[in-house]
Enzyme design. Structure first.
Site, PDB file in Angstrom:
ATOM      1  N   CYS D  51       0.876  -1.365   0.072  1.00 53.49           N
ATOM      2  CA  CYS D  51      -0.034   0.137   0.093  1.00 53.49           C
ATOM      3  C   CYS D  51       0.887   1.139  -0.166  1.00 53.49           C
ATOM      4  CB  CYS D  51      -0.739   0.043   1.288  1.00 53.49           C
ATOM      5  SG  CYS D  51      -1.639  -1.381   1.704  1.00 53.49           S
ATOM      6  N   GLN D  52       0.259   2.385  -0.638  1.00 53.39           N
ATOM      7  CA  GLN D  52       1.082   3.564  -0.476  1.00 53.39           C
ATOM      8  C   GLN D  52       0.698   4.353   0.698  1.00 53.39           C
ATOM      9  OE1 GLN D  52       0.935   6.839  -3.078  1.00 53.39           O
ATOM     10  NE2 GLN D  52       1.985   5.791  -4.711  1.00 53.39           N
TER      11      GLN D  52
END
Ligand SMILES: Cc1ncc(COP(=O)(O)O)c(C=O)c1O
Ligand SMILES: Cc1ncc(COP(=O)(O)O)c(C=O)c1O
Lengths: 405, 141, 405, 141
Positions: D51-52
């Site tokens: 995930c960012q």
């Protein structure tokens, strides 16, 4: 030809694209740049009139393709002021160039040796060395980054010892924009008999690259970050160093002769080019470097610096905003942190407003760890960007911040 | 005759052909005529690498001059070799390694001599110059 | 769409090029093929309207590029009937694909082990294994080639023993045109618990490739030999096998997370794709495979087989001419030897007559050694070649032979 | 309500917004409202990779149904998470792992959920289904 921004923008067809109904504002040039027609057409024209495999055939079309390909090599050599075309290896990009050299150093680095890189390296100039050191039981050491985003040369001198076998450093940080003193670093390294590898991925489109002046032992970059095609890049190496390294991949032109038992490898630069090369890519990259040359790197530097100053000033007005990386000598790469806001949220909203900007760790997790940030919002500009775009961006950013707070 | 003069005479000779067939027919004839190397030198140590056709080259030193003999298993290569020898042989070492080879361009055979060619003539010229250089260093001539 | 040769020829701009004042007759398709407008334009259009880096960004243009790139991967998976997009790795070509797997097998092959290849391998599917065996003190064994250019499967069974760790074989020989029984070979290998690597460089444009049917563990090819761009290729691998291999290059998307001490690698297929991928190349290759699909592989096979038969018959009239490679199952690759004449001489004269043909050892020196030939003259045809061109070639060949004897 | 019905209600809710700003403003509001996970689960073993923005996900089993709680350090992600939870939580394991997520498309947020996205929502949906599958195997429901 001077610097005419409108002429330049017209060279890049993609700049007239719409995003979510709005004019595209592309500020992710650190990831990849767009291509001018001069490059796009060079690639097409090659396939339309000159396409052939190179080096091995005795017919005319292949002679033409071979000459074109080798002339691209010579052009690159001249562009970065190498001594000879033999020092220019075509690779698929920076990452492959680093891996090629790291693989070659596998024979030269043994247990207890040390390799020095910096905390600001891109993963591509970090993980290959990390894995090499792990495999060969050597130690990877990290030169820290100071508050302003620069490195401390005296600290480098302290880190160097008789076990140091290589120093690898990025010419320009893709997060901070810092231009590192690579010439000075080479001097320090060479005084200690240590070779220097320079990752020029962020440099080639934004500053003059003169490998003879820097005096580094290796230098590399990707075509696609300098207005050239994807799938092509360069590894420069001093002949004496390239000769010391074993071939990286086997097959094709890198073979001089072979029998059931053994193989004799070709000489430089072919020794490192296995398989059918990306001829179209090399010609496209030549066209992109010619494009830069025709505009003039000094003009580009001056223009981009104006953009950097303008953007920096504009951004200072936004509440809670902090620019990460304030080196005196930097290219227009601006990493932003806004207090209390997550870069991903801001990036998502900016995208809705047609602004293409990178958020995240920028493939530089160690730097993020050192800065204690979850990531940044990064503006990275190129020669076709404008003050108008910066205005649009600043307005959009203010709006996004407003929505999020 | 200097290398330059000899080159010119080759160029003149080829000037009379106005199509490629005649030119190549002549080259082939030259190639067939000449047993240009002593059989005993047709071994691996005289073989020039990087050629599509195999090329053997030998250099002798006769008083002031280098004398080249060579052979190839391809007849067109042999034809070009015989031209190279006509021009390069019987010259002093320093004359040889300072010579240029534009005459090959001038007779319209340049595709054979571009540095990126795999047919070995480039390697052959290189080797000739290396021999000459070595002899020059040894004899000072 | 059926097979309309004139329509097809019009798709390839380069076919109207002149060589030495004559119409180009291009018979070196085994080295590289030309590109139809559909491919050339796909690459240009990407750069003109969709260009971006992939995977990491949160803006629209990058989403588009990512989707396009991943759709190309899915298309390739379907085209060769792989089980999943995770089994498709984009590489720069066949040579890199072989080297990637050979590097991965470096951990799996130890002293005394054996690898089997054939005498007819291209250097790219030979030298990587030779060097691996040398490094790991394993033995490389060669399945011989019979007089007609085929291999003997019972001999393969004899060669296999408990030390055999891998069989690597070309699907189709680039010198002899032989289509090898790769499905049968996989069966034999798997009965003995041995994985099979298939080099499909010469197959992908000329025959149906169904990796599930062949049941090989690895398969690879290059875009440029199947009407696609240079600098892009494919490695297919069964998931279980790809999972067993260590990453090949480090940097970029292949990294999942990293800190100063260690790195966690991404999952398949990204684990093997380091650095910015050649997105334009992948899209161009997809366009080329679609081009093949639209014409229909069965139509192509039928047409090319007509050409093969026609050319073979025509050539039989030339005195002293012998065709090397007479397998029943072959593609239109015809290697020629003419008694007393050197292939290089013939090739040189043919070039003067506008015919582009390959002479030499075709990067298959071991095969030449086994055949006791200094090289051959190789005609390799593609879907855009015609009987008229074969006539021109046969006449030119007769003329060249005449000049040389 | 079934997952399908809950999805529809989310889609209906978003249908009233006709520009992106309102849609995102609402998402942000949803994101801000919810402290959706117990602090003790905000640790690495609940972190979803790839995930960012960071996303933590926890699943509990309440009689017949799975109950999800989650959090993120990004507020828009949190907003989408809250939608996902509204739709996915309080459903049986087999209902969850058979569900599709086209409702995200339908409200015009699909760029967040394409399988090639790096923002982790895909990983989150995957993880939800994995939890459900595990529970299904354990409980047979
Ligand atoms: C059978 C075979 N294998 C491998 C290769 C190497 O392909 P590339 O040069 O595209 O990597 C070739 C191409 O010449 C070939 O014919
Ligand atoms: C400093 C730096 N090094 C290396 C790379 C990797 O370049 P590529 O992905 O073209 O191999 C990048 C690109 O993101 C970079 O910015």
């Amino acid at each position: 030809m001077g610097f005419k921004i409108n002429t330049i923008r017209n060279d890049f067809p993609i700049l007239s694209t719409k995003v979510n109904g709005k004019q595209l504002v592309y500020f992710d040039n650190g990831a990849t740049t767009h291509k001018p027609l001069q490059v796009i057409d060079r690639v097409s024209d090659y396939y339309k009139t000159e396409n052939s495999n190179v080096h091995r055939a005795s017919y005319n079309l292949s002679h033409i393709a071979t000459d074109l390909y080798e002339n691209s090599r010579k052009f690159v050599a001249k562009f970065i002021n190498a001594n000879s075309y033999r020092e220019i290896i075509f690779t698929k990009g920076t990452t492959e160039s680093v891996n090629l050299v790291a693989s070659g150093f596998s024979d030269l680095i043994t247990e207890g040796d040390e390799v020095i890189i910096t905390v600001m390296e891109h993963h591509s100039n970090f993980v290959p060395w990390q894995q090499l050191c792990k495999k060969n039981k050597a130690t990877l050491r990290f030169l820290p980054v100071l508050k302003d985003g620069t490195i401390d040369l005296s600290e480098l001198e302290d880190m160097i010892n008789f076990k140091t076998k290589l120093i690898s450093i990025t010419h320009i940080s893709n997060v901070l924009g810092t231009i590192n003193p690579v010439k000075k670093i080479s001097e320090i390294a060479h005084n200690n008999g240590i070779p220097v590898f320079v990752d020029g991925a962020q440099a080639i489109a934004h500053t003059n690259v003169d490998v003879s002046d820097i005096d580094c032992d290796f230098y590399c970059f990707s075509g696609h970050k300098a207005y050239g095609p994807m799938g092509i890049g360069v590894l420069y190496g001093k002949e004496e160093w390239l000769n010391k390294l074993s071939p990286y991949q086997y097959g094709g032109e890198m073979i001089s002769s072979v029998n059931f038992e053994s193989t004799i490898f070709n000489e430089l630069p072919y020794k490192f080019e296995a398989g059918t090369p990306n001829v179209a890519g090399a010609l496209g990259m030549e066209a992109s470097l010619r494009y830069i040359q025709d505009i003039g790197m000094d003009n580009i530097i001056k223009y981009e610096d104006t953009l950097l100053k303008y953007a920096t000033k504009k951004l200072e007005n936004i509440k809670g905003l902090r620019i990460i990386g304030n080196a005196k000598s930097k290219i227009p790469v601006i990493s932003i942190n806004i207090e209390g806001l997550h870069p991903f949220d801001i990036g998502t909203l900016l995208d809705q407003m047609g602004i293409a900007i990178r958020t995240g760790n920028h493939c530089a997790q160690p730097l993020m760890e050192a800065l204690k940030l979850p990531g940044t919002l990064r503006v990275s500009l190129a020669l076709y960007n404008t003050k108008d775009e910066i205005d649009l961006f600043a307005d959009a950013l203010a709006k996004a911040v407003d929505m999020l707070t | 005759m200097t290398i330059k003069e000899k080159s010119q005479s080759v160029v003149d000779e080829f000037a009379i052909f106005d199509d490629w067939m005649d030119k190549y027919a002549y080259l082939i004839e030259l190639g067939k005529e000449l047993p240009i190397i002593d059989e005993k030198f047709k071994n691996d140590s005289h073989l020039i690498t990087g050629c599509q056709s195999r090329v053997w080259l030998h250099a002798d030193y006769d008083e002031d001059n280098v004398v080249f003999t060579a052979d190839s298993d391809a007849v067109i290569t042999k034809g070009i070799i015989s031209l190279l020898i006509r021009v390069m042989s019987d010259a002093t070492p320093s004359e040889i390694f300072n010579a240029d080879f534009t005459f090959i361009d001038d007779i319209g055979l340049s595709t054979h001599l571009s540095p990126t060619r795999a047919n070995g003539l480039v390697s052959m010229v290189k080797q000739m110059k290396l021999y000459a250089k070595a002899l020059h260093l040894k004899t000072g001539k």
